[in-house]
Write a protein that holds these residues in place. Structure first.
Motif, short mmCIF file in Angstrom:
data_model
loop_
_atom_site.label_atom_id
_atom_site.label_comp_id
_atom_site.label_asym_id
_atom_site.label_seq_id
_atom_site.Cartn_x
_atom_site.Cartn_y
_atom_site.Cartn_z
N THR A 144 0.86 -1.18 0.00
CA THR A 144 0.00 0.00 0.00
C THR A 144 0.90 1.23 0.00
O THR A 144 1.69 1.44 0.92
CB THR A 144 -0.93 0.02 1.23
OG1 THR A 144 -1.68 -1.21 1.25
CG2 THR A 144 -1.89 1.21 1.17
N GLN B 50 2.63 7.48 -8.56
CA GLN B 50 3.34 7.69 -9.83
C GLN B 50 4.85 7.71 -9.64
O GLN B 50 5.59 7.14 -10.45
CB GLN B 50 2.83 8.95 -10.53
CG GLN B 50 1.40 8.83 -11.02
CD GLN B 50 1.14 7.56 -11.83
OE1 GLN B 50 1.88 7.21 -12.74
NE2 GLN B 50 0.08 6.85 -11.47
N PHE C 241 0.50 -5.29 -10.87
CA PHE C 241 -0.84 -4.71 -10.97
C PHE C 241 -0.99 -3.54 -10.01
O PHE C 241 -0.30 -3.47 -8.99
CB PHE C 241 -1.90 -5.76 -10.61
CG PHE C 241 -1.69 -7.07 -11.31
CD1 PHE C 241 -2.24 -7.30 -12.56
CD2 PHE C 241 -0.94 -8.08 -10.71
CE1 PHE C 241 -2.04 -8.52 -13.20
CE2 PHE C 241 -0.74 -9.29 -11.35
CZ PHE C 241 -1.29 -9.51 -12.60
N VAL C 242 -1.93 -2.64 -10.31
CA VAL C 242 -2.34 -1.59 -9.38
C VAL C 242 -3.85 -1.75 -9.14
O VAL C 242 -4.58 -2.18 -10.04
CB VAL C 242 -2.04 -0.16 -9.91
CG1 VAL C 242 -0.55 0.07 -10.01
CG2 VAL C 242 -2.70 0.10 -11.23
N SER C 243 -4.27 -1.42 -7.92
CA SER C 243 -5.70 -1.54 -7.59
C SER C 243 -6.49 -0.45 -8.30
O SER C 243 -6.02 0.67 -8.47
CB SER C 243 -5.91 -1.47 -6.08
OG SER C 243 -5.41 -0.27 -5.55
N ASP C 244 -7.70 -0.80 -8.72
CA ASP C 244 -8.57 0.14 -9.42
C ASP C 244 -9.90 0.31 -8.70
O ASP C 244 -10.47 1.38 -8.67
CB ASP C 244 -8.79 -0.35 -10.85
CG ASP C 244 -9.49 0.66 -11.73
OD1 ASP C 244 -9.19 1.86 -11.62
OD2 ASP C 244 -10.35 0.24 -12.53
N ILE C 245 -10.39 -0.78 -8.13
CA ILE C 245 -11.63 -0.77 -7.36
C ILE C 245 -11.34 -1.51 -6.05
O ILE C 245 -10.61 -2.50 -6.06
CB ILE C 245 -12.77 -1.46 -8.13
CG1 ILE C 245 -13.09 -0.67 -9.40
CG2 ILE C 245 -14.01 -1.61 -7.26
CD1 ILE C 245 -14.12 -1.33 -10.31
N LEU D 291 -7.57 1.26 -2.41
CA LEU D 291 -6.79 1.98 -3.42
C LEU D 291 -5.33 2.13 -2.98
O LEU D 291 -4.97 1.83 -1.85
CB LEU D 291 -7.42 3.34 -3.69
CG LEU D 291 -8.85 3.28 -4.23
CD1 LEU D 291 -9.41 4.69 -4.43
CD2 LEU D 291 -8.91 2.49 -5.53
N ASN D 292 -4.53 2.60 -3.90
CA ASN D 292 -3.10 2.85 -3.67
C ASN D 292 -2.34 1.56 -3.38
O ASN D 292 -1.35 1.58 -2.66
CB ASN D 292 -2.89 3.87 -2.55
CG ASN D 292 -3.51 5.20 -2.88
OD1 ASN D 292 -3.29 5.74 -3.96
ND2 ASN D 292 -4.31 5.73 -1.98
N GLU D 293 -2.80 0.45 -3.94
CA GLU D 293 -2.11 -0.81 -3.76
C GLU D 293 -1.44 -1.24 -5.06
O GLU D 293 -1.98 -1.05 -6.14
CB GLU D 293 -3.07 -1.92 -3.33
CG GLU D 293 -3.55 -1.78 -1.93
CD GLU D 293 -4.39 -2.96 -1.47
OE1 GLU D 293 -4.62 -3.05 -0.26
OE2 GLU D 293 -4.82 -3.78 -2.31
#
Length: 104
Positions: free
Chosen positions: A9, A16, A41-45, A48-50
């Motif tokens: 996290t 960025q 991967f990055v979290s989208d739903i 967040l910020n994972e």
């Protein structure tokens, strides 16, 4: 095969910067030492910020040898210094595919 499933996290507003540093500095080092990156991967739903990355190894012994080699690399040690304060939490799991998993 085992999979090293890592979830970090990232501090709000630092994603960025982290992704840029990771892609340009850390990833080449990790690919050199760890080998098989299954995905990043990055979290989208949801939370967040994972960021999640998954690495494949032959077994626990293979993972230990590869990670120890990376930990001893001065370039990796320098990256870790630039990473200080980036994360608010991290979780690491070792998972194994089932006999019917397409990823084996």
């Amino acid at each position: 095969m085992i999979l090293d499933h890592r979830t970090y996290t990232v501090k709000h507003g630092r994603m960025q910067d982290y992704l840029h540093r990771y892609e340009t500095v850390a990833l080449p080092i990790q690919l050199r030492h760890l080998g098989h990156l299954v995905g990043f991967f990055v979290s989208d739903i949801g939370p967040l910020n994972e960021v999640v990355h998954i690495w494949a190894y032959d077994d626990i012994a293979d993972r230990e040898v590869r990670r120890a080699r990376m930990a001893a690399d001065p370039e990796w040690q320098a990256f870790l210094l630039t990473n200080a304060g980036t994360f608010v939490a991290q979780e690491n799991k070792i998972i194994k595919p089932t006999k019917f998993s397409p990823l084996r």
